[in-house]
Design a protein around this motif. Structure first.
Motif, PDB file in Angstrom:
ATOM      1  N   LYS A  78      48.074  40.106  49.624  1.00 30.51           N
ATOM      2  CA  LYS A  78      47.208  39.006  49.203  1.00 30.51           C
ATOM      3  C   LYS A  78      45.765  39.523  49.151  1.00 30.51           C
ATOM      4  O   LYS A  78      45.332  40.251  50.036  1.00 30.51           O
ATOM      5  CB  LYS A  78      47.332  37.917  50.261  1.00 30.51           C
ATOM      6  CG  LYS A  78      46.879  36.548  49.861  1.00 30.51           C
ATOM      7  CD  LYS A  78      47.405  35.583  50.956  1.00 30.51           C
ATOM      8  CE  LYS A  78      46.425  34.473  51.270  1.00 30.51           C
ATOM      9  NZ  LYS A  78      46.085  33.566  50.224  1.00 30.51           N
ATOM     10  N   CYS A  79      45.041  39.138  48.108  1.00 31.56           N
ATOM     11  CA  CYS A  79      43.634  39.552  48.011  1.00 31.56           C
ATOM     12  C   CYS A  79      42.812  38.823  49.079  1.00 31.56           C
ATOM     13  O   CYS A  79      43.009  37.636  49.318  1.00 31.56           O
ATOM     14  CB  CYS A  79      43.093  39.245  46.624  1.00 31.56           C
ATOM     15  SG  CYS A  79      41.388  39.802  46.392  1.00 31.56           S
ATOM     16  N   ILE A  80      41.893  39.560  49.699  1.00 30.88           N
ATOM     17  CA  ILE A  80      41.106  38.943  50.786  1.00 30.88           C
ATOM     18  C   ILE A  80      40.007  38.019  50.256  1.00 30.88           C
ATOM     19  O   ILE A  80      39.399  37.283  51.016  1.00 30.88           O
ATOM     20  CB  ILE A  80      40.458  40.005  51.719  1.00 30.88           C
ATOM     21  CG1 ILE A  80      39.664  41.022  50.907  1.00 30.88           C
ATOM     22  CG2 ILE A  80      41.518  40.666  52.589  1.00 30.88           C
ATOM     23  CD1 ILE A  80      38.789  41.929  51.765  1.00 30.88           C
ATOM     24  N   ARG A 111      41.527  48.567  45.199  1.00 27.78           N
ATOM     25  CA  ARG A 111      40.576  47.657  44.552  1.00 27.78           C
ATOM     26  C   ARG A 111      41.326  46.640  43.707  1.00 27.78           C
ATOM     27  O   ARG A 111      42.147  46.995  42.857  1.00 27.78           O
ATOM     28  CB  ARG A 111      39.614  48.465  43.675  1.00 27.78           C
ATOM     29  CG  ARG A 111      38.593  47.575  42.949  1.00 27.78           C
ATOM     30  CD  ARG A 111      37.542  48.400  42.259  1.00 27.78           C
ATOM     31  NE  ARG A 111      36.779  49.154  43.247  1.00 27.78           N
ATOM     32  CZ  ARG A 111      36.078  50.264  42.957  1.00 27.78           C
ATOM     33  NH1 ARG A 111      36.070  50.736  41.727  1.00 27.78           N
ATOM     34  NH2 ARG A 111      35.402  50.886  43.905  1.00 27.78           N
ATOM     35  N   CYS A 112      40.993  45.375  43.931  1.00 28.21           N
ATOM     36  CA  CYS A 112      41.630  44.297  43.167  1.00 28.21           C
ATOM     37  C   CYS A 112      41.240  44.401  41.694  1.00 28.21           C
ATOM     38  O   CYS A 112      40.066  44.539  41.355  1.00 28.21           O
ATOM     39  CB  CYS A 112      41.200  42.941  43.734  1.00 28.21           C
ATOM     40  SG  CYS A 112      41.886  41.533  42.845  1.00 28.21           S
ATOM     41  N   LYS A 113      42.240  44.326  40.838  1.00 27.10           N
ATOM     42  CA  LYS A 113      42.011  44.417  39.402  1.00 27.10           C
ATOM     43  C   LYS A 113      41.175  43.240  38.894  1.00 27.10           C
ATOM     44  O   LYS A 113      40.401  43.368  37.959  1.00 27.10           O
ATOM     45  CB  LYS A 113      43.378  44.422  38.689  1.00 27.10           C
ATOM     46  CG  LYS A 113      43.318  44.392  37.188  1.00 27.10           C
ATOM     47  CD  LYS A 113      44.718  44.255  36.599  1.00 27.10           C
ATOM     48  CE  LYS A 113      44.638  43.979  35.104  1.00 27.10           C
ATOM     49  NZ  LYS A 113      45.978  43.743  34.529  1.00 27.10           N
ATOM     50  N   TYR A 114      41.330  42.072  39.528  1.00 29.57           N
ATOM     51  CA  TYR A 114      40.707  40.867  38.994  1.00 29.57           C
ATOM     52  C   TYR A 114      39.317  40.599  39.534  1.00 29.57           C
ATOM     53  O   TYR A 114      38.454  40.117  38.823  1.00 29.57           O
ATOM     54  CB  TYR A 114      41.624  39.661  39.245  1.00 29.57           C
ATOM     55  CG  TYR A 114      42.932  39.812  38.529  1.00 29.57           C
ATOM     56  CD1 TYR A 114      43.001  39.626  37.146  1.00 29.57           C
ATOM     57  CD2 TYR A 114      44.083  40.193  39.207  1.00 29.57           C
ATOM     58  CE1 TYR A 114      44.187  39.802  36.468  1.00 29.57           C
ATOM     59  CE2 TYR A 114      45.279  40.369  38.536  1.00 29.57           C
ATOM     60  CZ  TYR A 114      45.324  40.168  37.164  1.00 29.57           C
ATOM     61  OH  TYR A 114      46.497  40.353  36.492  1.00 29.57           O
ATOM     62  N   CYS A 115      39.087  40.877  40.818  1.00 24.38           N
ATOM     63  CA  CYS A 115      37.768  40.528  41.374  1.00 24.38           C
ATOM     64  C   CYS A 115      37.032  41.756  41.910  1.00 24.38           C
ATOM     65  O   CYS A 115      35.938  41.624  42.470  1.00 24.38           O
ATOM     66  CB  CYS A 115      37.906  39.460  42.460  1.00 24.38           C
ATOM     67  SG  CYS A 115      38.684  40.033  43.973  1.00 24.38           S
ATOM     68  N   ASN A 116      37.640  42.935  41.759  1.00 25.82           N
ATOM     69  CA  ASN A 116      37.016  44.195  42.183  1.00 25.82           C
ATOM     70  C   ASN A 116      36.762  44.292  43.683  1.00 25.82           C
ATOM     71  O   ASN A 116      36.033  45.175  44.125  1.00 25.82           O
ATOM     72  CB  ASN A 116      35.693  44.439  41.449  1.00 25.82           C
ATOM     73  CG  ASN A 116      35.937  44.802  40.001  1.00 25.82           C
ATOM     74  OD1 ASN A 116      36.881  45.542  39.700  1.00 25.82           O
ATOM     75  ND2 ASN A 116      35.126  44.267  39.106  1.00 25.82           N
ATOM     76  N   ARG A 124      38.366  33.369  46.492  1.00 20.46           N
ATOM     77  CA  ARG A 124      38.089  32.869  45.140  1.00 20.46           C
ATOM     78  C   ARG A 124      38.790  33.685  44.060  1.00 20.46           C
ATOM     79  O   ARG A 124      38.645  33.405  42.864  1.00 20.46           O
ATOM     80  CB  ARG A 124      36.584  32.892  44.871  1.00 20.46           C
ATOM     81  CG  ARG A 124      35.840  31.887  45.712  1.00 20.46           C
ATOM     82  CD  ARG A 124      34.352  32.178  45.655  1.00 20.46           C
ATOM     83  NE  ARG A 124      33.628  31.299  46.567  1.00 20.46           N
ATOM     84  CZ  ARG A 124      33.020  30.187  46.189  1.00 20.46           C
ATOM     85  NH1 ARG A 124      33.015  29.828  44.924  1.00 20.46           N
ATOM     86  NH2 ARG A 124      32.400  29.432  47.071  1.00 20.46           N
ATOM     87  N   CYS A 125      39.479  34.707  44.466  1.00 23.16           N
ATOM     88  CA  CYS A 125      40.164  35.577  43.496  1.00 23.16           C
ATOM     89  C   CYS A 125      41.205  34.770  42.717  1.00 23.16           C
ATOM     90  O   CYS A 125      41.857  33.880  43.275  1.00 23.16           O
ATOM     91  CB  CYS A 125      40.847  36.726  44.235  1.00 23.16           C
ATOM     92  SG  CYS A 125      41.698  37.866  43.130  1.00 23.16           S
ATOM     93  N   ILE A 126      41.372  35.111  41.451  1.00 24.04           N
ATOM     94  CA  ILE A 126      42.327  34.382  40.601  1.00 24.04           C
ATOM     95  C   ILE A 126      43.773  34.555  41.096  1.00 24.04           C
ATOM     96  O   ILE A 126      44.635  33.732  40.828  1.00 24.04           O
ATOM     97  CB  ILE A 126      42.178  34.816  39.123  1.00 24.04           C
ATOM     98  CG1 ILE A 126      42.948  33.868  38.208  1.00 24.04           C
ATOM     99  CG2 ILE A 126      42.622  36.257  38.904  1.00 24.04           C
ATOM    100  CD1 ILE A 126      42.463  33.866  36.779  1.00 24.04           C
ATOM    101  N   THR A 127      43.988  35.606  41.898  1.00 29.83           N
ATOM    102  CA  THR A 127      45.342  35.780  42.465  1.00 29.83           C
ATOM    103  C   THR A 127      45.603  34.781  43.594  1.00 29.83           C
ATOM    104  O   THR A 127      46.733  34.634  44.045  1.00 29.83           O
ATOM    105  CB  THR A 127      45.553  37.210  43.016  1.00 29.83           C
ATOM    106  OG1 THR A 127      44.615  37.440  44.087  1.00 29.83           O
ATOM    107  CG2 THR A 127      45.358  38.262  41.954  1.00 29.83           C
ATOM    108  N   ASN A 128      44.538  34.121  44.043  1.00 29.40           N
ATOM    109  CA  ASN A 128      44.701  33.089  45.076  1.00 29.40           C
ATOM    110  C   ASN A 128      44.545  31.682  44.503  1.00 29.40           C
ATOM    111  O   ASN A 128      44.469  30.705  45.249  1.00 29.40           O
ATOM    112  CB  ASN A 128      43.671  33.299  46.200  1.00 29.40           C
ATOM    113  CG  ASN A 128      43.978  34.546  46.995  1.00 29.40           C
ATOM    114  OD1 ASN A 128      45.132  34.843  47.280  1.00 29.40           O
ATOM    115  ND2 ASN A 128      42.946  35.298  47.351  1.00 29.40           N
TER     116      ASN A 128
HETATM  117 ZN   LIG Z   1      41.033  39.825  44.105  1.00 28.47          ZN
END
Ligand SMILES: [Zn+2]
Length: 166
Positions: free
Chosen positions: A112-114, A141-146, A117-121
Protein backbone atom coordinates in the motif's frame (compact mmCIF):
# COMPACT_ATOMS: atom_id res chain seq x y z
CA UNK A 1 22.49 -45.11 11.09
CA UNK A 2 23.76 -41.56 11.60
CA UNK A 3 24.75 -40.16 8.24
CA UNK A 4 27.21 -37.34 7.90
CA UNK A 5 25.94 -34.28 6.13
CA UNK A 6 26.93 -30.66 6.11
CA UNK A 7 24.96 -28.23 8.22
CA UNK A 8 23.04 -26.59 5.38
CA UNK A 9 21.77 -29.98 4.24
CA UNK A 10 20.75 -30.75 7.76
CA UNK A 11 18.77 -27.53 8.09
CA UNK A 12 16.72 -27.94 4.94
CA UNK A 13 16.23 -31.68 5.09
CA UNK A 14 14.05 -31.65 8.16
CA UNK A 15 10.77 -31.03 6.42
CA UNK A 16 9.22 -33.53 4.07
CA UNK A 17 7.36 -31.16 1.80
CA UNK A 18 7.27 -27.41 1.69
CA UNK A 19 9.48 -24.34 1.59
CA UNK A 20 12.56 -23.28 3.48
CA UNK A 21 13.35 -19.59 3.23
CA UNK A 22 16.99 -19.18 4.16
CA UNK A 23 19.07 -16.02 4.63
CA UNK A 24 16.07 -13.99 5.72
CA UNK A 25 17.32 -10.69 7.16
CA UNK A 26 17.77 -11.09 10.90
CA UNK A 27 14.60 -10.10 12.74
CA UNK A 28 12.34 -10.40 9.68
CA UNK A 29 11.07 -13.98 10.10
CA UNK A 30 7.79 -12.97 11.71
CA UNK A 31 7.20 -10.30 9.08
CA UNK A 32 7.77 -12.89 6.36
CA UNK A 33 5.16 -15.17 7.91
CA UNK A 34 2.79 -12.25 8.16
CA UNK A 35 3.32 -11.38 4.51
CA UNK A 36 2.46 -14.94 3.58
CA UNK A 37 -0.70 -14.75 5.68
CA UNK A 38 0.50 -17.48 8.02
CA UNK A 39 -0.79 -16.95 11.53
CA UNK A 40 -0.81 -20.52 12.82
CA UNK A 41 -4.55 -20.38 13.22
CA UNK A 42 -5.01 -21.90 9.77
CA UNK A 43 -3.06 -24.96 10.88
CA UNK A 44 0.16 -24.36 8.95
CA UNK A 45 3.21 -26.02 10.47
CA UNK A 46 6.05 -23.50 10.46
CA UNK A 47 9.41 -23.38 12.19
CA UNK A 48 11.36 -20.18 12.71
CA UNK A 49 15.01 -19.76 13.58
CA UNK A 50 15.99 -16.25 14.48
CA UNK A 51 19.38 -14.58 14.63
CA UNK A 52 21.25 -17.68 13.57
CA UNK A 53 24.94 -17.10 12.86
CA UNK A 54 25.53 -16.90 9.12
CA UNK A 55 28.81 -16.77 7.24
CA UNK A 56 27.21 -14.69 4.52
CA UNK A 57 25.39 -11.97 6.44
CA UNK A 58 26.46 -12.22 10.09
CA UNK A 59 23.01 -13.06 11.43
CA UNK A 60 20.01 -14.44 9.64
CA UNK A 61 16.57 -15.89 10.18
CA UNK A 62 15.30 -19.12 8.65
CA UNK A 63 11.63 -19.84 7.99
CA UNK A 64 10.41 -23.37 7.27
CA UNK A 65 6.85 -23.86 6.15
CA UNK A 66 5.43 -27.31 5.65
CA UNK A 67 3.18 -28.20 2.74
CA UNK A 68 3.32 -24.72 1.28
CA UNK A 69 4.97 -23.46 -1.90
CA UNK A 70 5.34 -19.80 -2.75
CA UNK A 71 3.78 -17.85 -5.59
CA UNK A 72 5.81 -15.46 -7.71
CA UNK A 73 4.22 -12.45 -6.03
CA UNK A 74 4.97 -13.84 -2.58
CA UNK A 75 8.61 -14.31 -3.50
CA UNK A 76 8.71 -10.67 -4.62
CA UNK A 77 7.20 -9.61 -1.32
CA UNK A 78 9.94 -11.43 0.53
CA UNK A 79 12.56 -9.82 -1.73
CA UNK A 80 11.31 -6.40 -0.63
CA UNK A 81 12.29 -6.94 2.98
CA UNK A 82 14.95 -9.65 2.63
CA UNK A 83 16.93 -9.13 -0.56
CA UNK A 84 19.42 -11.89 0.29
CA UNK A 85 16.84 -14.60 0.94
CA UNK A 86 17.14 -18.01 -0.69
CA UNK A 87 14.08 -20.13 -1.42
CA UNK A 88 14.35 -23.92 -1.14
CA UNK A 89 11.47 -26.05 -2.34
CA UNK A 90 11.43 -29.41 -0.63
CA UNK A 91 9.71 -32.52 -1.90
CA UNK A 92 10.09 -35.84 -0.17
CA UNK A 93 12.91 -34.46 2.04
CA UNK A 94 14.88 -33.37 -1.03
CA UNK A 95 15.61 -29.84 -2.24
CA UNK A 96 14.05 -29.86 -5.70
CA UNK A 97 14.47 -26.16 -6.40
CA UNK A 98 16.76 -23.55 -4.88
CA UNK A 99 17.04 -19.94 -5.95
CA UNK A 100 17.74 -16.46 -4.64
CA UNK A 101 14.90 -13.99 -4.48
CA UNK A 102 15.13 -11.17 -6.97
CA UNK A 103 13.12 -7.99 -7.08
CA UNK A 104 11.77 -7.08 -10.51
CA UNK A 105 12.29 -3.48 -11.69
CA UNK A 106 8.59 -2.80 -11.32
CA UNK A 107 6.39 -4.10 -8.49
CA UNK A 108 2.65 -4.25 -9.05
CA UNK A 109 -0.22 -4.70 -6.61
CA UNK A 110 1.81 -4.42 -3.43
CA UNK A 111 2.42 -2.81 -0.93
CA UNK A 112 0.00 0.00 0.00
CA UNK A 113 1.31 3.48 -0.82
CA UNK A 114 2.10 5.47 2.32
CA UNK A 115 0.66 8.63 0.77
CA UNK A 116 -3.02 8.68 1.84
CA UNK A 117 -3.87 11.01 -1.09
CA UNK A 118 -2.33 8.68 -3.64
CA UNK A 119 -4.71 7.51 -6.37
CA UNK A 120 -3.91 3.93 -5.35
CA UNK A 121 -5.65 4.71 -2.06
CA UNK A 122 -8.70 6.34 -3.69
CA UNK A 123 -12.18 4.88 -3.60
CA UNK A 124 -11.74 3.56 -7.11
CA UNK A 125 -8.06 2.91 -6.81
CA UNK A 126 -5.36 2.34 -9.38
CA UNK A 127 -3.32 -0.78 -8.80
CA UNK A 128 -0.18 -0.01 -6.79
CA UNK A 129 2.84 0.24 -9.03
CA UNK A 130 6.37 1.00 -7.88
CA UNK A 131 9.71 1.45 -9.55
CA UNK A 132 12.55 -0.20 -7.69
CA UNK A 133 15.27 2.42 -7.26
CA UNK A 134 17.49 0.46 -4.89
CA UNK A 135 17.30 -3.07 -3.53
CA UNK A 136 19.56 -2.89 -0.46
CA UNK A 137 18.82 -0.57 1.21
CA UNK A 138 15.36 -0.72 -0.27
CA UNK A 139 13.98 2.29 -2.08
CA UNK A 140 10.85 2.11 -4.22
CA UNK A 141 9.01 4.98 -5.88
CA UNK A 142 5.27 5.12 -6.45
CA UNK A 143 4.45 5.47 -10.13
CA UNK A 144 1.45 7.70 -9.41
CA UNK A 145 2.52 10.09 -6.67
CA UNK A 146 6.33 9.70 -6.77
CA UNK A 147 6.43 8.99 -3.04
CA UNK A 148 9.55 7.10 -2.02
CA UNK A 149 9.24 4.20 0.38
CA UNK A 150 11.93 2.30 2.25
CA UNK A 151 11.93 -1.04 4.03
CA UNK A 152 10.41 0.40 7.21
CA UNK A 153 7.53 1.88 5.24
CA UNK A 154 6.86 -1.49 3.63
CA UNK A 155 6.96 -3.33 6.95
CA UNK A 156 4.65 -0.74 8.52
CA UNK A 157 2.11 -1.12 5.72
CA UNK A 158 2.19 -4.84 6.16
CA UNK A 159 1.58 -4.88 9.85
CA UNK A 160 -1.27 -2.42 9.37
CA UNK A 161 -2.81 -4.74 6.79
CA UNK A 162 -3.09 -7.74 9.02
CA UNK A 163 -3.91 -5.80 12.14
CA UNK A 164 -1.24 -7.51 14.25
CA UNK A 165 0.39 -4.21 15.20
CA UNK A 166 -2.02 -1.53 16.33
ZN1 LIG B 1 1.49 6.64 -4.29
Amino acid sequence: MAKKSNSSELKVSKIKEGTVIDHVDAGMALIVLEMLGITGREGTVATLSMNVVSKKTGRKDIVKIENRFLEYTEINQIALISPNATINEIKNFTVVKKFDVQLPEVIVGFPKCINPRCITNAREPQVQTYYVKSVDPLKIRCKYCNTNMDKNDVVKQLTKYSGITK
